[in-house]
Design an enzyme around this catalytic site. Structure first.
Site, short mmCIF file in Angstrom:
data_model
loop_
_atom_site.label_atom_id
_atom_site.label_comp_id
_atom_site.label_asym_id
_atom_site.label_seq_id
_atom_site.Cartn_x
_atom_site.Cartn_y
_atom_site.Cartn_z
N ASN A 150 0.81 -1.24 0.00
CA ASN A 150 0.00 0.00 0.00
C ASN A 150 0.84 1.28 0.00
O ASN A 150 0.48 2.26 -0.66
CB ASN A 150 -1.01 -0.01 1.15
CG ASN A 150 -0.36 -0.17 2.50
OD1 ASN A 150 0.69 -0.78 2.62
ND2 ASN A 150 -0.97 0.39 3.51
N GLY A 226 1.70 -5.86 7.19
CA GLY A 226 0.82 -6.47 6.21
C GLY A 226 -0.47 -6.90 6.87
O GLY A 226 -0.86 -6.36 7.91
N THR A 230 -1.64 -12.88 7.70
CA THR A 230 -0.23 -13.18 7.41
C THR A 230 0.61 -13.01 8.67
O THR A 230 1.50 -13.81 8.94
CB THR A 230 0.31 -12.24 6.30
OG1 THR A 230 -0.66 -12.14 5.28
CG2 THR A 230 1.61 -12.74 5.72
N GLU A 248 3.15 -5.15 12.33
CA GLU A 248 2.24 -4.02 12.12
C GLU A 248 1.14 -4.52 11.19
O GLU A 248 1.38 -4.76 10.01
CB GLU A 248 2.98 -2.85 11.45
CG GLU A 248 4.09 -2.26 12.28
CD GLU A 248 3.59 -1.68 13.59
OE1 GLU A 248 2.41 -1.27 13.66
OE2 GLU A 248 4.36 -1.65 14.56
N CYS A 282 -3.34 1.64 6.30
CA CYS A 282 -3.83 0.97 7.50
C CYS A 282 -4.38 1.98 8.51
O CYS A 282 -5.13 1.62 9.40
CB CYS A 282 -2.74 0.10 8.11
SG CYS A 282 -1.20 0.99 8.33
N GLU A 461 7.04 0.63 16.12
CA GLU A 461 8.12 1.15 15.27
C GLU A 461 8.27 2.63 15.59
O GLU A 461 7.55 3.18 16.41
CB GLU A 461 7.74 0.95 13.80
CG GLU A 461 7.57 -0.52 13.42
CD GLU A 461 7.32 -0.74 11.94
OE1 GLU A 461 6.46 -0.05 11.37
OE2 GLU A 461 8.00 -1.60 11.36
#
Ligand code: TXE
Length: 481
Positions: A150, A226, A230, A248, A282, A461
């Protein structure tokens, strides 16, 4: 047709299996380049290169690491136009957005961590005159970095920069759906003089390359952005190997719009937080709760401005929305719109594909879509759609809207619109999310912790949080008498 290559041990190389995957331009629906369909063998080569480079890189003075990273940052800036066009062609996003957000942010990621590492200090804990503890922080070794489609270069560099700044070597995998700017980055790293093996980029599918990185015994740390599914799969494989993990994941972010907000600011920013990057961030707010007394007014303005947003050729500066990333993703988004209708929702605008003419006729375009009339706990309001689709609903009390906001499995970001200071602070404490924006959206200071709670992820992060993640602390205790 252009064939991308892996970047291993400082060189651009073909995948061992010599197989390639078609790379589509979402704006036209046509294949325009080929991506290495790499596998475990390529990951093994990349990991060997990273391992071999680590002893030297980990003791390279941070001033030198910083200097090389600043050079990469400068080269990204110098190639802004070329990278922005490449990002737009690969992803479908308006080129203006890539020029304004994605590429400058990729340069900032390198710049930020090139300078942050110079100020990164570790702690000491004195036990009065008995003993002294100090913490050594060492790079972990080979870091695995896996990123999504994205915000391709933006999120790829957000992982790589802190990893190499802190002295790790990296095996990285960009999304197979948007590999182009990662490939161009490998060229820029070569030009900047990044020593061979410090960064290795392996292209290909998640189930092959991503999974080989995740389970590689010589990669003790995985940083992933992602989808939540996943992320769960990566955790399933990596946790029993006791790897360090930063995940994340998805979001289903609420907007809480109170009657006492600055109406125009709330409206303008909500259009942006709903439809920027075709809703594929996101952090986009996809559930919009509006206090009842301004509901009708907000709804009518919001719908009329959304209808006026132009959807079309990403290279055209008048396009507010470009194409969504792939045909499969377009179909997923359309299936959610259908689900919303089955669940009793009313589509107030959009709700369909937007057909273009000429070379763009086969592109993947969806109109900005606003849906009302759905309960907060239906699937449409619980599952991540990740497209230009939002729901709106009225609320009467703070207590009620807080319940709606916190009702999903996700907890990435929340957006609150109110001029009531006390309420803003109260809600900031009560919302279940890693980030709360009050009277703004996507305002980012790279020093702040970034990440989510619940199924939106594990770890943070940003700033020194990332440098902590990419280093291993060791306490040393010295007796003083
Ligand atoms: O993500 P994936 P996809 C959400 C969004 C989207 C959904 C799926 O809802 O519709 O996730 O998107 C690699 N082991 N987000 O399919 O699959 C993959 O190759 C290791 C939210 O693109 O999670 C890619 O490089 N790696 C989001 C990366 O993981 C694997 C951004 C992400 O792909 C792997 C994107 C495996 N088994 C999608 N399988 C956000 N929160 O920012 C895939 N990959």
């Amino acid at each position: 047709m252009q064939k991308l290559q892996n970047y291993i041990n400082g060189e651009l190389v073909a995948p061992v299996g010599e197989q390639y995957i078609d790379n589509y331009n979402p704006a036209t629906g046509k294949v325009y380049s080929l991506i290495p369909d790499s596998d475990e063998r390529d990951v093994n080569l990349a990991t060997e290169a990273a391992k071999a480079a680590f002893p030297k890189w980990s003791v390279t003075p941070k001033e030198e690491r910083s200097r090389i990273m600043l050079k990469v940052s400068e080269l990204i800036e110098k190639n802004l136009e070329r990278l922005a066009l490449a990002e737009s062609t690969d992803n479908g996003k308006p080129v203006a957005l890539a020029r304004m957000v994605d590429i400058p942010r990729a340069a900032s990621n390198f710049h930020f961590y090139a300078t942050a590492i110079l100020h990164f200090a570790s702690e000491s804990h004195a036990m009065e005159d008995t003993a002294l503890n100090y913490t050594l922080r060492s790079p972990v070794g080979v870091a695995g970095c896996i990123s999504p489609w994205n915000l391709p270069l933006y999120l790829f560099t957000w992982k790589i920069a802190p990893a190499i700044a802190s002295g790790n070597c990296v095996v990285a995998k960009p999304s197979e759906i948007t590999p182009m700017t990662a490939y161009l980055l490998s060229e820029l790293c070569m030009e900047a003089g990044l020593p061979k093996g410090v960064l290795n980029i392996v292209h290909g599918y998640g189930h092959k390359v991503g999974s080989a990185i995740t389970k590689h015994p010589a990669i003790p740390l995985i940083s992933f952005t992602g989808g939540t599914k996943t992320g769960a799969e990566i955790a399933r494989v990596a946790a029993p190997m006791f790897k360090k993990l930063s995940l994340e994941l998805g979001g289903k972010n609420p907007n809480l719009i109170f009657a006492d907000c600055n109406f125009e600011n709330a409206l303008k920013t909500t259009l942006n937080s709903s439809f920027a990057n075709q809703g594929q961030i996101c952090l986009c707010g996809s559930r919009i709760f509006i206090e009842k007394s301004i509901y009708e007014k907000f709804k009518s303005e919001f719908v009329s401005r959304a209808k006026a947003m132009k959807v079309g050729n990403p290279a055209d500066s008048s396009s507010k929305l470009g194409a969504v990333v792939s045909k499969a993703h377009m179909e997923k988004i359309l299936s959610y719109i259908q689900l919303a209708e089955e669940e009793g929702g009313t589509v107030l605008c959009g709700g369909h594909q937007v057909k273009q003419e000429g070379e763009f006729a086969e592109g993947y375009y969806i109109a900005p879509t606003i849906i009302e009339g759905l309960p907060h706990d239906c699937r449409t309001n619980q599952e991540e759609i990740f497209g230009p689709v939002v729901t709106i609903a009225p609320f009467e009390s703070e207590e009620e809207v807080l319940k709606y906001a916190n009702s999903t499995q996700y907890g990435l970001a929340s957006i609150v619109w109110t001029e009531n200071l006390t309420r803003a602070h109260r809600l900031a404490g009560l919302l279940h999310s890693g980030i709360v924006w009050i009277n703004c959206w996507l305002l980012r200071d790279l020093r702040t912790p970034f990440g989510g709670v619940k199924n939106s992820g594990v770890g943070r992060e940003g700033g020194f949080e990332a440098l902590h993640f990419f280093t291993e602390p060791k306490n040393v205790c010295i007796k003083l008498k």
